[in-house]
Write an enzyme that holds these catalytic residues in place. Structure first.
Site, mmCIF file in Angstrom:
data_model
loop_
_atom_site.group_PDB
_atom_site.id
_atom_site.type_symbol
_atom_site.label_atom_id
_atom_site.label_comp_id
_atom_site.label_asym_id
_atom_site.label_seq_id
_atom_site.Cartn_x
_atom_site.Cartn_y
_atom_site.Cartn_z
ATOM 1 N N LYS A 12 -2.235 -1.579 -3.868
ATOM 2 C CA LYS A 12 -3.058 -0.379 -3.809
ATOM 3 C C LYS A 12 -2.206 0.871 -3.878
ATOM 4 O O LYS A 12 -1.217 0.935 -3.156
ATOM 5 C CB LYS A 12 -3.826 -0.430 -2.487
ATOM 6 C CG LYS A 12 -4.684 0.753 -2.209
ATOM 7 C CD LYS A 12 -5.311 0.575 -0.861
ATOM 8 C CE LYS A 12 -6.060 1.829 -0.547
ATOM 9 N NZ LYS A 12 -6.525 1.838 0.796
ATOM 10 N N LYS A 72 0.853 -1.187 0.000
ATOM 11 C CA LYS A 72 0.000 0.000 0.000
ATOM 12 C C LYS A 72 0.885 1.231 0.000
ATOM 13 O O LYS A 72 1.689 1.433 0.912
ATOM 14 C CB LYS A 72 -0.909 -0.014 1.232
ATOM 15 C CG LYS A 72 -1.813 1.196 1.318
ATOM 16 C CD LYS A 72 -2.809 1.050 2.452
ATOM 17 C CE LYS A 72 -3.654 2.290 2.599
ATOM 18 N NZ LYS A 72 -4.602 2.172 3.702
HETATM 19 C C1 PBG Z 1 -7.702 3.081 5.442
HETATM 20 C C2 PBG Z 1 -7.854 2.978 3.995
HETATM 21 C C3 PBG Z 1 -7.629 3.974 3.022
HETATM 22 C C4 PBG Z 1 -8.122 3.450 1.829
HETATM 23 C C5 PBG Z 1 -8.574 2.168 2.090
HETATM 24 N N1 PBG Z 1 -8.368 1.886 3.439
HETATM 25 C C6 PBG Z 1 -7.173 5.369 3.107
HETATM 26 C C7 PBG Z 1 -5.864 5.738 3.551
HETATM 27 O O1 PBG Z 1 -4.933 4.956 3.700
HETATM 28 O O2 PBG Z 1 -5.748 6.935 3.796
HETATM 29 C C8 PBG Z 1 -8.158 4.186 0.516
HETATM 30 C C9 PBG Z 1 -9.156 3.710 -0.458
HETATM 31 C C10 PBG Z 1 -9.456 4.613 -1.568
HETATM 32 O O3 PBG Z 1 -8.844 5.681 -1.776
HETATM 33 O O4 PBG Z 1 -10.382 4.264 -2.290
HETATM 34 N N2 PBG Z 1 -6.539 2.856 5.997
#
Ligand code: PBG
Length: 325
Positions: free
Chosen positions: A248, A195
């Site tokens: 992601k 991520k």
């Molecule tokens: C929470 C999380 C996030 C997303 C999914 N789970 C946001 C972040 O890390 O700030 C982002 C998903 C998206 O942008 O569609 N930790």
């Protein structure tokens, strides 16, 4: 293979031929639809930067879950926004918190729909970070305990899969142990293994009311410039017995999806995130691109890069197009 004996255009002559040689097929079963859940009744708060997406109260969430299942989409991933946030994100670990109640309601109404829950503190903390803070530092190990409590609370409520997205080190192993100890050895972990600290999460933070109050997430989410580090992150989660891996965001990270596909045989998911969705909506609304065709092209690209599954806010509209075609 050489022109003119070989002509690549031969297999593109007719729609049926093109269909016969098609290598990648996007299917409705590949899709996972994200849903945002809030307290209250009959609530549907539109997210301005995500046209068509709302924060839903549990009753409306159940209606949505039925619709999703009827479209043939096999799974949803739930994000909870509690009424009350504090420094430890205690609303996220409660047995009767927003997500456990939502899970029970959805599983009761649509038992076959797979319910995945996002496990992370950022929607529940008043500072908006994904873990516990000491001063301005997000501390790893004390956060693990809270994530475990959250995952177990979700499993007790009937979650089919838990998906930790916090990016703390060691959380997959810790959550696995906690689930197993509590009798949930059958609940898989879908890990946000790779991520990135991405600007593409902007609209999500509006939807989840989870923008950090100070600093940013770069001390725990990955630097977008790094590829080898993604392999290390994935390896850690594989070692810790993750059942699914997520990359992601998706669009700017197709190479990473391909890398993971080649290296690991676990089911692999791409998260087509909120900013990717918002960009396409905006350009489509301007009439600058053909929204539906670009959407299917992007989702197909994620699949071709190696994703088995795609978490996407486009899931419902993609499902409609795929089943009518
Ligand atoms: C929470 C999380 C996030 C997303 C999914 N789970 C946001 C972040 O890390 O700030 C982002 C998903 C998206 O942008 O569609 N930790």
């Amino acid at each position: 293979m050489k022109f003119p004996e070989y002509r690549a255009r031969r297999t593109r002559r007719t729609p049926t031929l093109r269909n016969m040689v098609r290598e990648t097929r996007l299917a409705v079963d590949d899709l996972i639809y994200p849903l945002f859940c809030v307290e209250g009744e009959d609530v549907c708060n539109p997210i301005s930067s995500m046209p068509g997406v709302c924060q839903l109260s549990i009753d409306r969430l159940v209606t949505e879950a039925r619709e999703v299942w009827n479209l043939g989409i096999p799974a949803v991933i739930l994000f909870g926004i509690p009424d009350h946030k504090d420094a430890e994100g205690s609303a996220g670990t409660k047995e009767n918190g927003i997500i456990p109640r939502a899970v029970r309601a959805v599983k009761q109404a649509v038992p076959e729909l797979i319910v995945i829950t996002d496990v992370c503190l950022c929607e529940y903390t008043d500072h908006g970070h994904c873990g516990v803070i000491r001063g301005e530092e997000v501390v790893n190990d004390p956060t693990l305990e809270l994530l475990c409590m959250q995952a177990v609370a979700h499993a007790r409520a009937g979650a089919d899969i838990v998906a930790p997205s916090d990016m703390m080190d060691g959380r997959v192993a810790a959550i696995r142990r906690a689930l197993d100890t509590d009798g949930f050895d059958g609940v898989p972990i879908m890990s946000y293994a790779v991520k990135y600290a991405s600007a593409f999460y902007g609209p999500f933070r509006e939807a989840a009311e989870s923008a950090p109050r100070f600093g940013d997430r770069r001390s725990y989410q990955m630097d977008p410039a790094n590829r080898r580090e993604a392999l290390r992150e994935a390896q850690l989660d594989v070692n810790e017995n993750a059942d699914f891996l997520i990359v992601k965001p998706a669009m700017a990270y197709l190479d990473i999806l391909r890398d993971l596909r080649e290296r690991y045989d676990l089911p692999l998911a791409a998260y087509n995130v909120s900013g990717e969705f918002a960009m396409l909506k905006a350009a489509g609304r301007q009439g600058w691109i053909e929204h539906d065709r670009v959407m299917l092209e992007l989702l197909t690209g994620m699949k071709r890069a190696g994703a088995d599954l795609i978490i996407s806010y486009h899931a419902k509209e993609a499902a409609r197009l795929l089943t009518q075609a």
